[in-house]
Design a protein around this motif. Structure first.
Motif, PDB file in Angstrom:
ATOM      1  N   LEU A 363      33.366  12.155  60.335  1.00 37.32           N
ATOM      2  CA  LEU A 363      33.508  11.678  61.727  1.00 37.32           C
ATOM      3  C   LEU A 363      32.372  10.399  61.837  1.00 37.32           C
ATOM      4  O   LEU A 363      32.758   9.574  62.880  1.00 37.32           O
ATOM      5  CB  LEU A 363      33.094  12.873  62.630  1.00 37.32           C
ATOM      6  N   LYS A 364      31.580  10.156  60.694  1.00 38.41           N
ATOM      7  CA  LYS A 364      30.614   9.255  60.967  1.00 38.41           C
ATOM      8  C   LYS A 364      31.223   8.031  61.514  1.00 38.41           C
ATOM      9  O   LYS A 364      30.594   7.182  62.384  1.00 38.41           O
ATOM     10  CB  LYS A 364      29.811   9.198  59.763  1.00 38.41           C
ATOM     11  N   ASP A 365      31.999   7.206  61.158  1.00 40.69           N
ATOM     12  CA  ASP A 365      32.451   5.898  61.629  1.00 40.69           C
ATOM     13  C   ASP A 365      33.686   6.106  62.417  1.00 40.69           C
ATOM     14  O   ASP A 365      34.422   4.767  62.490  1.00 40.69           O
ATOM     15  CB  ASP A 365      32.726   4.971  60.259  1.00 40.69           C
ATOM     16  N   LYS A 366      33.976   7.305  62.994  1.00 41.93           N
ATOM     17  CA  LYS A 366      35.214   7.099  63.701  1.00 41.93           C
ATOM     18  C   LYS A 366      34.783   7.510  65.268  1.00 41.93           C
ATOM     19  O   LYS A 366      34.969   8.890  65.787  1.00 41.93           O
ATOM     20  CB  LYS A 366      36.244   8.443  63.199  1.00 41.93           C
ATOM     21  N   LYS A 367      34.268   6.738  65.906  1.00 42.06           N
ATOM     22  CA  LYS A 367      33.674   6.993  67.279  1.00 42.06           C
ATOM     23  C   LYS A 367      34.964   7.069  68.189  1.00 42.06           C
ATOM     24  O   LYS A 367      34.772   7.471  69.238  1.00 42.06           O
ATOM     25  CB  LYS A 367      33.059   5.710  67.784  1.00 42.06           C
ATOM     26  N   ARG A 368      36.355   6.926  67.909  1.00 41.71           N
ATOM     27  CA  ARG A 368      37.142   7.097  68.765  1.00 41.71           C
ATOM     28  C   ARG A 368      38.020   8.423  68.333  1.00 41.71           C
ATOM     29  O   ARG A 368      38.867   8.770  69.326  1.00 41.71           O
ATOM     30  CB  ARG A 368      38.242   5.850  68.597  1.00 41.71           C
ATOM     31  N   VAL A 369      37.631   9.231  67.733  1.00 39.42           N
ATOM     32  CA  VAL A 369      38.113  10.538  67.350  1.00 39.42           C
ATOM     33  C   VAL A 369      37.020  11.570  67.667  1.00 39.42           C
ATOM     34  O   VAL A 369      35.858  11.752  66.781  1.00 39.42           O
ATOM     35  CB  VAL A 369      38.747  10.781  66.107  1.00 39.42           C
TER      36      VAL A 369
END
Ligand SMILES: Cc1cc2nc3c(=O)[nH]c(=O)nc-3n(C[C@H](O)[C@H](O)[C@H](O)COP(=O)(O)OP(=O)(O)OC[C@H]3O[C@@H](n4cnc5c(N)ncnc54)[C@H](O)[C@@H]3O)c2cc1C
Length: 397
Positions: A363-369
């Motif tokens: 999830l680290k670089d997935k601020k929109r999920v």
């Protein structure tokens, strides 16, 4: 297609609490729930007959003074005055067709010898079985305590991580130690969904999520179409896995590894004069087709008593009916009203912490999920709200 800053899929306490944070922050937020009402495992159906009202809990039933994040939301919704005490009634066991006291089944000597381990033994890295059999003694664990643990998520808990059940948290001194709400826990769900700035659509079984031109497009079985910059999955992990399979395949496959158990919860309402059973908080049943019966005796009523049987899934109606009537000692004709609900609870394994670390990496670089639910820090209500709070912080960061 209705455009939003955030679309939250799943209207249990996880999705509702995350929606609350987003709406409070001024984000245009829409919550989509598959069922006809919000709440998920907060399910307090209301029954009324001849002007007499009654409710019971088909899922969660108790909140604690240590549920600080939940309490902040309760206060934010103006619901603190609806908090009510739960009467002190015992937990019992159902053994050999009889109701027995839990304490009477314990080997007190074994308990006294074992309990000092509480001060030295750490839960970290230990399973429920390996930790608690040292705290209460192997025999006490096998014959009594393990059934009590199994009753919590209505499944075998021997291999659950010990530190994910019964966490100690800092209590609030101005709130009752344990409590419910005037019309049951679903009042909290209803109050959050009525908050201004939050759009709630029920009967929306979300079937697909696609990512197009910088927006998530969300479609439901009934033809609903929504779009959002940020998407929140607040469903059981298997549903989140299915919905993310095209947009985040690695995350979807990781979520698909988690297991969960269904709980067939059947509640019955009986006139007070028709049931002789002494008041109980819950009846725990070792090795039966039901894990527990949770009663409404914790909030006594002048006219009715309510009992919710948490059955293994897949039983036929006849089996459930005969178990209900045998345990309560009442004929089926005396049951005035019945309600049923399927709850889903995660099956946690000892390696769950590693699974969570991998989730964080994915999830680290997935601020929109955003992902929330009862399969992160634990399955207690406060764990769900805490997860929502930290996911909201990740969105804002
Ligand atoms: C019987 C029982 C008793 C419990 N007792 C307590 C207790 O006393 N105290 C405590 O702290 N905790 C208790 N718990 C645990 C706690 O209540 C739950 O872990 C918590 O309520 C789960 O909330 P959730 O929002 O994560 O999931 P859920 O409540 O399961 O909500 C998920 C929601 O997602 C919806 N959904 C699923 N698929 C879709 C889809 N495709 N589209 C749209 N919506 C979808 C579902 O309909 C559901 O409403 C209990 C749990 C159970 C089952």
């Amino acid at each position: 297609m209705m455009q939003n800053d955030v679309v939250v899929i799943g209207g249990g306490i996880s999705g509702l609490s995350l929606s609350y944070y987003c709406a409070q922050a001024g984000m245009k937020t829409t919550l989509l729930e598959k069922n006809e009402s919000v709440g998920g495992s907060f399910a307090s159906p209301q029954y009324s007959s001849n002007g007499k009202k009654f409710w019971m809990e088909l899922g969660a039933h108790t909140c604690y003074s240590s549920y600080r994040n939940l309490l902040d939301i309760v206060e934010g919704c103006g619901l603190k005055s609806a908090i009510i005490a739960r009467a002190k009634v015992p937990f019992s066991l159902f053994v050999d067709g009889k109701i027995r006291s839990l304490v009477s089944r314990l080997n007190i000597l074994e308990l006294l010898v074992s309990v000092p381990n509480l001060f030295t033994l750490k839960k970290t890295g230990l399973s429920v079985r390996s930790y608690y059999s040292k705290i209460v003694g192997e025999q006490n664990y096998q014959e009594v305590i393990r059934h009590f643990f199994n009753a919590v998520p209505s499944q075998e808990t021997d291999d659950f991580p010990a530190d994910m059940m019964f966490k100690s948290r800092q209590k609030r001194k101005d709130v009752l130690k344990n409590y419910t709400f005037k019309n049951g826990l679903q009042s909290v769900a209803r109050a959050i969904s009525a908050k201004s700035g939050l759009n709630v659509f029920t009967s929306q079984d979300v079937t697909s999520v696609v990512y197009k031109d910088g927006l998530y497009e969300i479609r439901s079985a009934g033809g609903g179409e929504y779009s959002a910059k940020t998407i929140v999955l607040a469903t059981p992990s298997s549903v989140a896995s299915r919905l993310l399979k095209d947009v985040e395949p690695a995350l979807a496959s990781h979520l698909g590894q988690l297991k969960a158990a269904d709980v067939d919860s059947v509640g019955v309402i009986v006139r007070k004069e028709n049931v002789k059973l002494k008041p109980v908080a819950a009846i725990i049943s070792p090795d039966d087709v039901f894990f527990s019966v949770v009663s409404r005796d914790t909030v006594p009523d002048d006219n009715y008593r309510g009992f919710v049987f948490h059955f293994q899934p897949g039983l036929d109606e006849k089996t459930k009916r005969s178990r209900i009537t045998e345990v309560l000692g009442v004929g089926f004709s005396k049951i005035e009203h019945t309600e049923a609900k399927l709850n889903t609870v995660p099956t946690l394994q000892l390696n769950h912490h590693q699974w969570l670390e991998k989730t964080d990496q994915l999830l680290k670089d997935k601020k929109r999920v955003l992902l929330t639910g009862n399969y992160f820090g634990g399955m207690a209500i406060e764990d769900c709200v805490s997860r929502s709070k930290s996911e909201f912080a990740r969105l804002k960061a």
